[in-house]
Write a protein that holds these residues in place. Structure first.
Motif, short mmCIF file in Angstrom:
data_model
loop_
_atom_site.label_atom_id
_atom_site.label_comp_id
_atom_site.label_asym_id
_atom_site.label_seq_id
_atom_site.Cartn_x
_atom_site.Cartn_y
_atom_site.Cartn_z
N ARG A 63 0.82 -1.21 0.00
CA ARG A 63 0.00 0.00 0.00
C ARG A 63 0.85 1.26 0.00
O ARG A 63 0.48 2.27 -0.60
N VAL A 66 -2.33 15.32 -0.50
CA VAL A 66 -1.08 14.57 -0.35
C VAL A 66 0.01 15.10 -1.27
O VAL A 66 1.15 15.31 -0.85
N ILE A 107 -5.70 12.57 -2.53
CA ILE A 107 -4.28 12.46 -2.87
C ILE A 107 -3.83 13.67 -3.66
O ILE A 107 -2.80 14.30 -3.37
N ASP A 153 0.68 6.58 -6.89
CA ASP A 153 -0.44 7.49 -7.09
C ASP A 153 -0.02 8.95 -6.97
O ASP A 153 -0.50 9.82 -7.70
N VAL A 154 0.89 9.23 -6.04
CA VAL A 154 1.36 10.61 -5.87
C VAL A 154 2.14 11.06 -7.10
O VAL A 154 1.96 12.20 -7.58
N ILE A 199 5.93 10.54 1.86
CA ILE A 199 5.04 9.41 1.56
C ILE A 199 4.68 8.64 2.83
O ILE A 199 3.52 8.28 3.05
N SER A 220 2.02 1.71 -3.47
CA SER A 220 0.88 2.13 -4.28
C SER A 220 0.58 3.61 -4.08
O SER A 220 0.29 4.34 -5.05
N LEU A 221 0.67 4.08 -2.84
CA LEU A 221 0.46 5.50 -2.59
C LEU A 221 1.54 6.34 -3.26
O LEU A 221 1.25 7.41 -3.83
N TYR A 241 0.97 8.31 4.32
CA TYR A 241 0.36 6.98 4.46
C TYR A 241 -0.15 6.74 5.87
O TYR A 241 -1.26 6.28 6.08
N ASN A 264 -4.11 6.43 7.21
CA ASN A 264 -4.50 5.13 7.77
C ASN A 264 -4.16 5.06 9.26
O ASN A 264 -3.39 4.19 9.70
#
Length: 283
Positions: A40, A162, A158, A47-48, A232, A43-44, A236, A240
């Motif tokens: 994850r 983010v 995001i 995406d960023v 990051i 993956s973040l 994250y 979460n």
């Protein structure tokens, strides 16, 4: 009419309870739980990177976050770099004096500050000051369900929250790394020349004879990657967090510790690659 014999019902077999899980599943379950956050996190990060090139870019948010991270990290970075540079200069000065090579103190101390001390100090201060603030902000938004409300309205958290924060931490790390380099070199020069009685000209000449432009470039590359990694991780953990305000506090502590571990690991990998791929000056 012939009657068929009546069949007696079979006795019910008592249930033995749930079947035990296969041995393979018992072995892979902890590994899966451990690797899921890692996946994850990557993956973040992906995406960023993708969202950073999608319009619209939140320029105002980026400028505000850059100024905030710089404001809380600049002075501590400069103050922390002075003892790093002084310690390196004093240690190398004593060692080179024992081996009769005191004129090479400047080369060793300045290269150590430029390649190692400056980017690491910058990353640690940004992770502790800026990263903790980013994690706390996003964590508070998450437990107040602001992130969920943005997703319901079709707004990407995001891209909106983010990306500006991660890019701000990477940009700030790039700038503060230059500040840390200058302060560290000046501190090493002062302690070597004034405290240990070194020669000023030999200190500068030794560094200029062995240093090269790639040393500065790899230092700046480290700073950008360290700042991006810290951003990051902070984002994250902020997106979460465990439930409740206490969970946000725990997420902040976890983000700082994880950032430190990843920074030192990345520094080892980048240093190894640099020493293997870039030949030293004069070779």
């Amino acid at each position: 009419m012939v009657r068929r014999p009546r069949q007696r019902p079979r006795p019910a077999v008592a249930s033995a309870g749930p079947r035990p899980a296969p041995r393979d599943a018992a072995v892979t379950a902890p590994l899966t739980r451990a690797l899921t956050p890692v996946g994850r996190l990557f993956s973040l990060a992906a995406d960023v990177v993708v969202s950073a090139f999608k319009p619209p870019f939140q320029l105002r948010e980026y400028i505000e976050q850059t100024w905030f991270v710089t404001k809380v990290s600049a002075l501590p970075t400069a103050l922390f770099t002075i003892p790093f540079g002084a310690t390196i200069a004093l240690l190398l000065g004593e060692l080179t004096r024992q081996f009769g090579a005191q004129s090479q103190t400047g080369a060793g101390s300045v290269l150590a500050i430029v390649q190692q001390a400056a980017p690491i100090v910058t990353a640690l201060l940004i992770s502790g000051a800026g990263g903790s603030a980013v994690c706390a902000d996003l964590g508070a938004r998450t437990i107040r369900e602001e992130i969920a409300a943005m997703e319901v309205l079709g707004i990407s958290p995001i891209q909106r929250l983010v990306v500006p924060r991660v890019l701000a931490m990477a940009t700030t790390a790039l700038v503060l790394n230059g500040l840390a380099t200058v302060v560290g070199v000046a501190g090493g020069y002062f302690f070597n020349v004034i405290v240990q009685g070194g020669t000023p000209g030999a200190y500068i000449a030794a560094f200029s004879s062995i240093a090269q432009v790639s040393d500065i470039l790899v230092s700046e590359l480290k700073a950008v990657l360290f700042g991006f990694t810290a951003g990051i991780v902070a984002a994250y953990r902020g997106l979460n967090p465990p439930p409740g305000p206490k969970g946000v506090g725990d997420a902040v502590n976890q983000s700082v510790v994880i950032s430190f571990v990843l920074v030192f690991f990345l520094n080892l990998v980048l240093t190894t690659l640099y020493l293997d791929l870039v030949p030293p000056k004069g070779s």
